[in-house]
Design an enzyme around this catalytic site. Structure first.
Site, PDB file in Angstrom:
ATOM      1  N   HIS A  66      55.090  54.227  83.719  1.00  0.00           N
ATOM      2  CA  HIS A  66      54.551  53.949  82.384  1.00  0.00           C
ATOM      3  C   HIS A  66      53.585  52.759  82.420  1.00  0.00           C
ATOM      4  O   HIS A  66      53.976  51.616  82.166  1.00  0.00           O
ATOM      5  CB  HIS A  66      55.708  53.685  81.418  1.00  0.00           C
ATOM      6  N   ARG A  70      43.872  51.678  81.309  1.00  0.00           N
ATOM      7  CA  ARG A  70      42.740  51.445  80.383  1.00  0.00           C
ATOM      8  C   ARG A  70      41.408  52.033  80.810  1.00  0.00           C
ATOM      9  O   ARG A  70      40.426  51.848  80.108  1.00  0.00           O
ATOM     10  CB  ARG A  70      42.536  49.942  80.125  1.00  0.00           C
ATOM     11  N   ASN A 100      46.019  57.379  76.945  1.00  0.00           N
ATOM     12  CA  ASN A 100      45.354  56.908  75.710  1.00  0.00           C
ATOM     13  C   ASN A 100      44.146  56.027  76.042  1.00  0.00           C
ATOM     14  O   ASN A 100      44.092  54.848  75.717  1.00  0.00           O
ATOM     15  CB  ASN A 100      46.341  56.193  74.769  1.00  0.00           C
ATOM     16  N   ASP A 158      52.402  59.346  74.445  1.00  0.00           N
ATOM     17  CA  ASP A 158      52.586  57.899  74.301  1.00  0.00           C
ATOM     18  C   ASP A 158      51.493  57.295  73.430  1.00  0.00           C
ATOM     19  O   ASP A 158      50.309  57.570  73.617  1.00  0.00           O
ATOM     20  CB  ASP A 158      52.569  57.208  75.673  1.00  0.00           C
ATOM     21  N   ASN A 287      54.893  47.933  70.756  1.00  0.00           N
ATOM     22  CA  ASN A 287      55.366  49.107  70.035  1.00  0.00           C
ATOM     23  C   ASN A 287      56.093  50.055  70.990  1.00  0.00           C
ATOM     24  O   ASN A 287      55.469  50.522  71.924  1.00  0.00           O
ATOM     25  CB  ASN A 287      54.178  49.826  69.393  1.00  0.00           C
ATOM     26  N   ASP A 314      55.743  49.744  80.857  1.00  0.00           N
ATOM     27  CA  ASP A 314      54.854  49.892  79.692  1.00  0.00           C
ATOM     28  C   ASP A 314      53.784  48.791  79.740  1.00  0.00           C
ATOM     29  O   ASP A 314      53.468  48.162  78.718  1.00  0.00           O
ATOM     30  CB  ASP A 314      55.628  49.863  78.377  1.00  0.00           C
ATOM     31  N   HIS A 318      45.883  43.693  76.975  1.00  0.00           N
ATOM     32  CA  HIS A 318      44.863  43.486  75.937  1.00  0.00           C
ATOM     33  C   HIS A 318      44.216  42.141  76.231  1.00  0.00           C
ATOM     34  O   HIS A 318      44.795  41.303  76.936  1.00  0.00           O
ATOM     35  CB  HIS A 318      45.500  43.471  74.547  1.00  0.00           C
ATOM     36  N   GLY A 333      51.381  45.468  72.603  1.00  0.00           N
ATOM     37  CA  GLY A 333      51.472  45.707  74.046  1.00  0.00           C
ATOM     38  C   GLY A 333      51.653  44.415  74.822  1.00  0.00           C
ATOM     39  O   GLY A 333      51.171  43.358  74.407  1.00  0.00           O
TER      40      GLY A 333
HETATM   41  O1  DOR Z   1      52.878  48.397  72.669  1.00  0.00           O
HETATM   42  C1  DOR Z   1      52.315  49.426  73.001  1.00  0.00           C
HETATM   43  N1  DOR Z   1      51.092  49.393  73.555  1.00  0.00           N
HETATM   44  N2  DOR Z   1      52.922  50.601  72.799  1.00  0.00           N
HETATM   45  C2  DOR Z   1      52.305  51.775  72.984  1.00  0.00           C
HETATM   46  O2  DOR Z   1      52.899  52.801  72.767  1.00  0.00           O
HETATM   47  C3  DOR Z   1      50.891  51.792  73.424  1.00  0.00           C
HETATM   48  C4  DOR Z   1      50.530  50.564  74.129  1.00  0.00           C
HETATM   49  C5  DOR Z   1      49.044  50.379  74.306  1.00  0.00           C
HETATM   50  O3  DOR Z   1      48.362  51.353  74.669  1.00  0.00           O
HETATM   51  O4  DOR Z   1      48.554  49.267  74.128  1.00  0.00           O
END
Ligand code: DOR
Length: 442
Positions: A66, A70, A100, A158, A287, A314, A318, A333
């Site tokens: 996971h 990017r 994503n 996701d 999230n 996960d 950012h 995130g």
């Molecule tokens: O906190 C999160 N960030 N949860 C997610 O499901 C997506 C992820 C992101 O892509 O930044």
């Protein structure tokens, strides 16, 4: 294909732990032609150069299913190159990246293009998870068969949760018989609404909209219903965060209502609570959100009991500018690749909750088996993807030293015990004595 080291060497004197075969003993591991040549009791003659690893743990390369790399589209947050360097620094030899991106990874051409970049720039093995819907728009399901054929080990929604039970039924139907699970982000958006952190004491104190934990549980109930109606359906729950989710998932499995269910969590859900937001602000916004102490304890217990079978990061980088927008506007995130192992060893091993072998199963064999990845075990003839761990190394989290472009972590300045000492991929040391080998041939 990445370069293999053809030179033979032997890791000597380490504690070799391979949960897949139940091995946990002092042994030497010989590597030749990019593969594990043999594993023998410590002290025999080495093959090739001797690399002493006394006092360290030698295990199959860690796997993280996971990760948000990017690329394409958000290279200001992370790239294949920086994300995989972070992975190797954290001890991972194999990761799966999330779809994503922009454009989303929803069709074979886009997968193939990214695979080409990965071939040239990735430091570790990277598998791409296919997007569940066309354009990540959540209206029309993507062509799952074509995505799997292109090499995606599975499909996920996701960050872009499917919207109806019928849509989930169709998604599970498309995967039924492939042996691959649908990897589901549990969020009922009617309930999560515009919540930015957990709905509770902290959201009230800070007067920001909260996200009810029922949002995750409600999604599980719907998806379990969908899964129940599809023969051979398999469902994998991504980043679970609430006590109720693990309790209900356990009932589904143990009462044989829906047993082909697997669960994953990330270290932040058993190391932190919503209180972390008070200290770290948007760097603790994620999230699903960090929850209460009751939830944290339940997630921890589920990891200990095996009701959660996989730990993943996960990793969601950012930029500092994006996170500086404050709790409401900052994107959710946390980065996790470089803190994961230290957090796990500190909170699960050094506390006496789990053995190293049980921990490593959740980071090697279990994720490999879930997605059918050719990794996760140390045996003769297997690719020499190996992680060497110093379980007693004391260190302090310093985001400025991350290889990841992301600095967004609520664990900054924390003291941890345990870290990867070396990462070997295809018989080549990519990280040694805690430092990336910049001379590595990709
Ligand atoms: O906190 C999160 N960030 N949860 C997610 O499901 C997506 C992820 C992101 O892509 O930044």
């Amino acid at each position: 294909m990445h370069q293999q080291n053809t030179q033979a060497f032997t890791l000597t004197g380490g504690r070799v732990i391979d949960p897949a075969s139940g091995r946990d003993e002092l042994a030497d591991v010989a590597v030749a032609e990019g593969k594990v040549a043999w594993i023998r009791p410590s002290g025999g003659g080495p093959l090739g150069e001797k690399v002493p690893v006394d006092g360290l743990v030698v295990c199959p390369g860690l796997i993280d299913i996971h990760v948000h790399l990017r690329q394409p589209g958000f290279e200001h947050k992370e790239t294949v190159a920086t994300g995989t360097q972070a992975a190797v620094a954290g001890g991972f030899t194999t990761i799966c990246c999330m779809p994503n991106t922009n454009p989303p990874l929803d069709r074979p051409q886009r997968i193939t293009r990214l695979q080409q970049t990965i071939k040239k720039q990735a430091w570790c093995n990277v598998y791409i998870l296919g997007a569940a819907t066309v354009g990540n728009q959540r209206r029309e399901l993507a062509d799952f068969g074509a995505l799997l054929e292109t090499g995606c080990p599975s499909i996920t929604d996701d960050a872009m949760p499917l919207q109806s039970t019928k849509q989930m039924q169709e998604a599970l139907q498309k995967l039924a018989g492939t042996g691959r699970p649908f990897m589901a982000h549990l969020e009922d958006e009617e309930l999560s609404g515009d919540g930015v952190i957990n709905a509770g004491a902290v959201s009230q104190q800070l007067q920001v909209p909260g996200q009810d934990s029922l949002s995750e549980v409600a999604a599980l109930r719907r998806w379990a219903q969908a899964a129940n109606s599809v023969k051979q359906a398999r469902l994998h729950l991504l980043h679970v965060s609430t006590a109720q989710t693990v309790a209900e998932a356990k009932t589904l499995r143990t009462d044989n209502i829906f047993s082909r269910l697997t669960l994953e969590t990330a270290p932040h859900y058993f190391c932190l609570t919503e209180e972390a937001v008070l200290e770290s602000g948007a760097d603790a916004k994620v999230n699903p959100p960090l929850r209460t102490e009751h939830d944290r304890k339940a997630i921890l217990q589920a990891v200990i009991d095996g009701d959660i079978q996989i730990i993943a990061t996960d990793h969601a980088p950012h930029t500092p500018q994006e996170k500086a927008q404050g709790l409401i506007d900052a994107p959710p995130g946390l980065v996790g690749l470089e803190t994961c192992l230290g957090l796990i060893l500190t909170h699960l091993f050094h506390t006496g909750h789990l053995s190293l072998s049980d921990i490593l199963a959740k980071m090697t064999y279990n994720p490999a088996r879930l997605l059918g990845l050719p990794a996760g075990t140390l045996k003769s003839g297997a690719p020499a993807d190996i992680t060497i761990i110093d379980p007693y190394k004391q260190w302090v989290v310093d985001p400025d030293r991350f290889y990841s472009k992301g600095r967004n972590t609520p664990f900054s300045a924390q003291n941890l015990t345990g870290q990867a000492w070396g990462t070997i991929r295809g018989g080549q040391f990519l990280m040694q004595e805690g430092k990336l080998r910049k001379d590595a041939k990709l």
